[in-house]
Design a protein around this motif. Sequence first.
Motif, PDB file in Angstrom:
ATOM      1  N   SER B 262      18.818   5.063 -14.429  1.00  0.00           N
ATOM      2  CA  SER B 262      18.725   4.275 -15.849  1.00  0.00           C
ATOM      3  C   SER B 262      17.805   4.935 -16.800  1.00  0.00           C
ATOM      4  O   SER B 262      18.050   4.837 -18.161  1.00  0.00           O
ATOM      5  CB  SER B 262      17.993   2.986 -15.284  1.00  0.00           C
ATOM      6  OG  SER B 262      16.869   3.241 -14.882  1.00  0.00           O
ATOM      7  N   ILE B 263      16.875   5.758 -16.274  1.00  0.00           N
ATOM      8  CA  ILE B 263      15.914   6.567 -17.335  1.00  0.00           C
ATOM      9  C   ILE B 263      16.651   7.474 -18.134  1.00  0.00           C
ATOM     10  O   ILE B 263      16.639   7.488 -19.577  1.00  0.00           O
ATOM     11  CB  ILE B 263      14.792   7.213 -16.573  1.00  0.00           C
ATOM     12  CG1 ILE B 263      13.779   6.340 -15.972  1.00  0.00           C
ATOM     13  CG2 ILE B 263      13.906   8.298 -17.593  1.00  0.00           C
ATOM     14  CD1 ILE B 263      12.970   6.936 -15.125  1.00  0.00           C
ATOM     15  N   GLY B 264      17.625   8.262 -17.585  1.00  0.00           N
ATOM     16  CA  GLY B 264      18.619   9.174 -18.431  1.00  0.00           C
ATOM     17  C   GLY B 264      19.415   8.115 -19.255  1.00  0.00           C
ATOM     18  O   GLY B 264      19.806   8.878 -20.490  1.00  0.00           O
ATOM     19  N   GLN B 265      19.831   7.052 -18.996  1.00  0.00           N
ATOM     20  CA  GLN B 265      20.920   6.556 -19.784  1.00  0.00           C
ATOM     21  C   GLN B 265      19.909   5.775 -21.087  1.00  0.00           C
ATOM     22  O   GLN B 265      20.685   6.065 -22.237  1.00  0.00           O
ATOM     23  CB  GLN B 265      21.435   5.232 -18.843  1.00  0.00           C
ATOM     24  CG  GLN B 265      22.591   5.533 -17.988  1.00  0.00           C
ATOM     25  CD  GLN B 265      23.708   6.318 -18.357  1.00  0.00           C
ATOM     26  OE1 GLN B 265      24.302   6.028 -19.671  1.00  0.00           O
ATOM     27  NE2 GLN B 265      24.230   7.586 -17.653  1.00  0.00           N
ATOM     28  N   GLY B 266      18.855   5.640 -20.810  1.00  0.00           N
ATOM     29  CA  GLY B 266      17.912   5.166 -21.855  1.00  0.00           C
ATOM     30  C   GLY B 266      17.863   6.316 -22.766  1.00  0.00           C
ATOM     31  O   GLY B 266      17.754   6.009 -24.072  1.00  0.00           O
ATOM     32  N   HIS B 267      17.573   7.593 -22.211  1.00  0.00           N
ATOM     33  CA  HIS B 267      17.335   8.815 -23.234  1.00  0.00           C
ATOM     34  C   HIS B 267      18.584   8.902 -24.052  1.00  0.00           C
ATOM     35  O   HIS B 267      18.573   9.186 -25.315  1.00  0.00           O
ATOM     36  CB  HIS B 267      17.023   9.698 -22.262  1.00  0.00           C
ATOM     37  CG  HIS B 267      15.442   9.860 -21.921  1.00  0.00           C
ATOM     38  ND1 HIS B 267      14.403   9.665 -22.869  1.00  0.00           N
ATOM     39  CD2 HIS B 267      14.935  10.006 -20.808  1.00  0.00           C
ATOM     40  CE1 HIS B 267      13.188   9.680 -22.127  1.00  0.00           C
ATOM     41  NE2 HIS B 267      13.598   9.957 -20.936  1.00  0.00           N
ATOM     42  N   LEU B 268      19.748   8.775 -23.464  1.00  0.00           N
ATOM     43  CA  LEU B 268      20.996   8.944 -24.121  1.00  0.00           C
ATOM     44  C   LEU B 268      21.117   7.957 -24.970  1.00  0.00           C
ATOM     45  O   LEU B 268      21.551   8.105 -26.195  1.00  0.00           O
ATOM     46  CB  LEU B 268      22.179   8.906 -23.122  1.00  0.00           C
ATOM     47  CG  LEU B 268      22.265  10.256 -22.380  1.00  0.00           C
ATOM     48  CD1 LEU B 268      23.394  10.051 -21.304  1.00  0.00           C
ATOM     49  CD2 LEU B 268      22.702  11.489 -23.108  1.00  0.00           C
ATOM     50  N   ARG B 269      20.817   6.794 -24.930  1.00  0.00           N
ATOM     51  CA  ARG B 269      21.079   5.512 -25.773  1.00  0.00           C
ATOM     52  C   ARG B 269      20.040   6.099 -26.857  1.00  0.00           C
ATOM     53  O   ARG B 269      20.484   5.762 -28.172  1.00  0.00           O
ATOM     54  CB  ARG B 269      20.677   4.316 -25.168  1.00  0.00           C
ATOM     55  CG  ARG B 269      21.927   3.517 -24.620  1.00  0.00           C
ATOM     56  CD  ARG B 269      21.569   2.273 -24.147  1.00  0.00           C
ATOM     57  NE  ARG B 269      20.437   1.936 -23.528  1.00  0.00           N
ATOM     58  CZ  ARG B 269      20.553   2.023 -22.051  1.00  0.00           C
ATOM     59  NH1 ARG B 269      21.274   2.428 -21.178  1.00  0.00           N
ATOM     60  NH2 ARG B 269      19.062   1.802 -21.459  1.00  0.00           N
ATOM     61  N   ASP B 270      18.894   6.420 -26.676  1.00  0.00           N
ATOM     62  CA  ASP B 270      18.135   6.717 -28.093  1.00  0.00           C
ATOM     63  C   ASP B 270      18.423   7.695 -28.716  1.00  0.00           C
ATOM     64  O   ASP B 270      18.568   7.797 -29.828  1.00  0.00           O
ATOM     65  CB  ASP B 270      16.481   6.951 -27.291  1.00  0.00           C
ATOM     66  CG  ASP B 270      15.761   5.689 -26.525  1.00  0.00           C
ATOM     67  OD1 ASP B 270      16.294   4.715 -26.928  1.00  0.00           O
ATOM     68  OD2 ASP B 270      14.817   5.856 -26.138  1.00  0.00           O
ATOM     69  N   ALA B 271      19.072   8.979 -27.897  1.00  0.00           N
ATOM     70  CA  ALA B 271      19.668   9.979 -28.669  1.00  0.00           C
ATOM     71  C   ALA B 271      20.725   9.510 -29.718  1.00  0.00           C
ATOM     72  O   ALA B 271      20.907   9.945 -30.627  1.00  0.00           O
ATOM     73  CB  ALA B 271      20.092  10.984 -27.878  1.00  0.00           C
ATOM     74  N   GLN B 272      21.663   8.677 -28.899  1.00  0.00           N
ATOM     75  CA  GLN B 272      22.619   8.286 -29.739  1.00  0.00           C
ATOM     76  C   GLN B 272      22.371   7.402 -30.962  1.00  0.00           C
ATOM     77  O   GLN B 272      22.770   7.594 -32.057  1.00  0.00           O
ATOM     78  CB  GLN B 272      23.589   7.123 -28.954  1.00  0.00           C
ATOM     79  CG  GLN B 272      24.902   6.775 -29.618  1.00  0.00           C
ATOM     80  CD  GLN B 272      25.967   7.787 -29.969  1.00  0.00           C
ATOM     81  OE1 GLN B 272      26.020   8.855 -29.215  1.00  0.00           O
ATOM     82  NE2 GLN B 272      26.578   7.497 -31.131  1.00  0.00           N
ATOM     83  N   ALA B 273      21.330   6.403 -31.041  1.00  0.00           N
ATOM     84  CA  ALA B 273      20.697   5.689 -31.881  1.00  0.00           C
ATOM     85  C   ALA B 273      20.201   6.709 -33.073  1.00  0.00           C
ATOM     86  O   ALA B 273      20.465   6.354 -34.097  1.00  0.00           O
ATOM     87  CB  ALA B 273      19.723   4.906 -31.481  1.00  0.00           C
ATOM     88  N   GLU B 274      19.616   7.702 -32.664  1.00  0.00           N
ATOM     89  CA  GLU B 274      18.898   8.675 -33.562  1.00  0.00           C
ATOM     90  C   GLU B 274      19.863   9.547 -34.384  1.00  0.00           C
ATOM     91  O   GLU B 274      20.019   9.837 -35.381  1.00  0.00           O
ATOM     92  CB  GLU B 274      18.010   9.494 -33.096  1.00  0.00           C
ATOM     93  CG  GLU B 274      16.848   8.712 -32.453  1.00  0.00           C
ATOM     94  CD  GLU B 274      15.359   9.528 -32.322  1.00  0.00           C
ATOM     95  OE1 GLU B 274      15.505  10.595 -32.055  1.00  0.00           O
ATOM     96  OE2 GLU B 274      14.440   9.089 -32.453  1.00  0.00           O
TER      97      GLU B 274
END
Lengths: 348, 298
Positions: B262-274
């Motif tokens: 879930s931590i990794g997915q969170g980082h990926l979502r943040d990266a996608q948002a940016e």
Amino acid sequence: MEIPKITMTMLGASGSGKTMFLHGMYATLSAGIAGYFVYTRDPDHDIDLMDTWDRLNDEGVLPPPTEEVPTPYDFVLKHGITPLISIDCLDFRGGATDARSTSAADTAQLLNRLRISDTIYLALDGQHVGEWVNNLVPGGRANRARDPMKVARLSMFIQQAAEARMASGKPAPSIVVLITKADVLPAVTGMRKAEALRLAVENMDQIVPVVYSQGITALVCPVQIGNFGIEKHNMVDPTTVDPVGLHRPFIFSLWHFLTEVIQSDEETMRAIADSRSAAHEELSQLKGGFWRELFNGSRISSLSQSLENWDQEKARVDQNIRTARDRAGVLMEQLAKLPILKDGKLQV
Amino acid sequence: MDIVMLGHSAAGKTTYISLMYAAMNRGIGGFSVHANQYGHHASLINAADAIVRQRRYPDPSDQRSVFDFVLRHHGEDVFPFRWRDYRGGALRERSTSPQAAQLHEDLKTCGGIVVFCDSYRLWHEPGAARDVRQLVSHIQRALDARGESVTPLVIAFTKADLVDIDNDEVIARIAEPFVPLIEAVAQTEHIMGTAIPVACGPGPVNVEVPVLWCLRFGIIGRAMQLQKSIEEKIAAAEYAAQRDTLTDRFFSWLNDEPSWNSIGQGHLRDAQAEYELFEPLVEPANQLGEVLDGVSGF
């Protein structure tokens, strides 16, 4: 990144041109000269320094003498956009060194300040220097005993401060002998400026003996704010304002600081080399044989780690030395042809 | 992005902002600028109109003005920015003046600096070079506080219509006090400088250049920040993915704590948002480069 800071104190008799030098130096360097810039950390100091300079340039009004309370300035010297050094500068009023007009507290304050000063600027009025040079040539007419520059007393203060610093293991301060109002030298001496300066430098041991002391590095730097002539005046013709050489004292102070850094780093390198050599020898003794290594495992490990740390430190210090040498070389370009005295010997 | 206008009294800052806004509001090369507040839009357009039609110039600023604008590209909002106009006198005031203190702070944190200098004074008055010295000093102090952040710096020689800018001697004289600063900036990679003659009369010249130069490098700086952040988040997601195991997922669920998955997915979502913030900046940055083609930098 935090830049190094040095402490600078400026001395000179009343009317020697210290304050004018400070304003002119700031005006010249803050606009940028030869790739170097200065700014004051406190923007209000910029206004103070420039108001006076503007009055000189607009109306020809010379600045008033330094006030009773010494004025502190915190300058940052930059090369291009890169900050190099911070200079904590204090301009003592001329009378602060006059035995008749100062209290013991004033003198104590001055001496304390000199003891923490990494660089000391001693302002000598070009007119008095010229008159003194006249004494050196046949038919000279000035009286040496007058000492209008208060040099004997100032030189004594500097000597005491330098000795106190060296006694406490610190390097002696660098000294800049500022020959202010250098524009008047030809009129006073009847010689070309360069010739008068040569004579002044060759005989500097008589006028400022401290610059010939062991451990002292000094620059003799002629400066001028303009071509104002030898008449005493409170007003000048603004069109004659013509600053010369005002940036060089700061350049010299930084250059000297770097040479001290290089010397200190070279001592560190020697200490590292000695420690490394001793550790290496001990390690080679401990490593001879299975049982010896077994019983000295932790010591071997500790020495190996120390060797690794020293190698890293050596590389770091070596890089610092190279950077400082490069920078000092570039700074020296600005000081070329100016007389520098080190340990009593003329370097140029 | 905050852009600070720096210049002495009567350098033409207030006139510039009106004419720049009017020109950019009409649009250039697919780009336009719009004020967030209708009051600002109306007053700037009216002031520009008075200059162009009646040769009536706005009174000098007697207070600090802040304008919130947005850059649009083909009608789409791409980059909000704030334009700060100071009373010229603030440069000569002590820090006890709130406006002078604010100027010192804004210079340290702003995204771009536009320096205004009166070409006519530089050509005719020898003392005008000392005004430049004060500008240089402010800039040098501010640059030290800013570190290595990307900083567009524009030197705008205003009232260029009052001097012969085709005469090399004139250009050399008016640029001379800035030469040490220009040479210093040219040695850096993070300060993007340009010097441009600007006329703010009935026939405006180059009024779009200072603002577009700042916006171009402001956008590039923002894009670089986002790119760095995206790369860091992707690296963090990869780190988390390496630690993701079925056992970790099970015990994380059992202990009610975030799993590496879930931590990794969170980082990926943040990266996608940016990335979604980053991607719309790329084309405008390139297009601004084309609009500014021919404007030399240092």
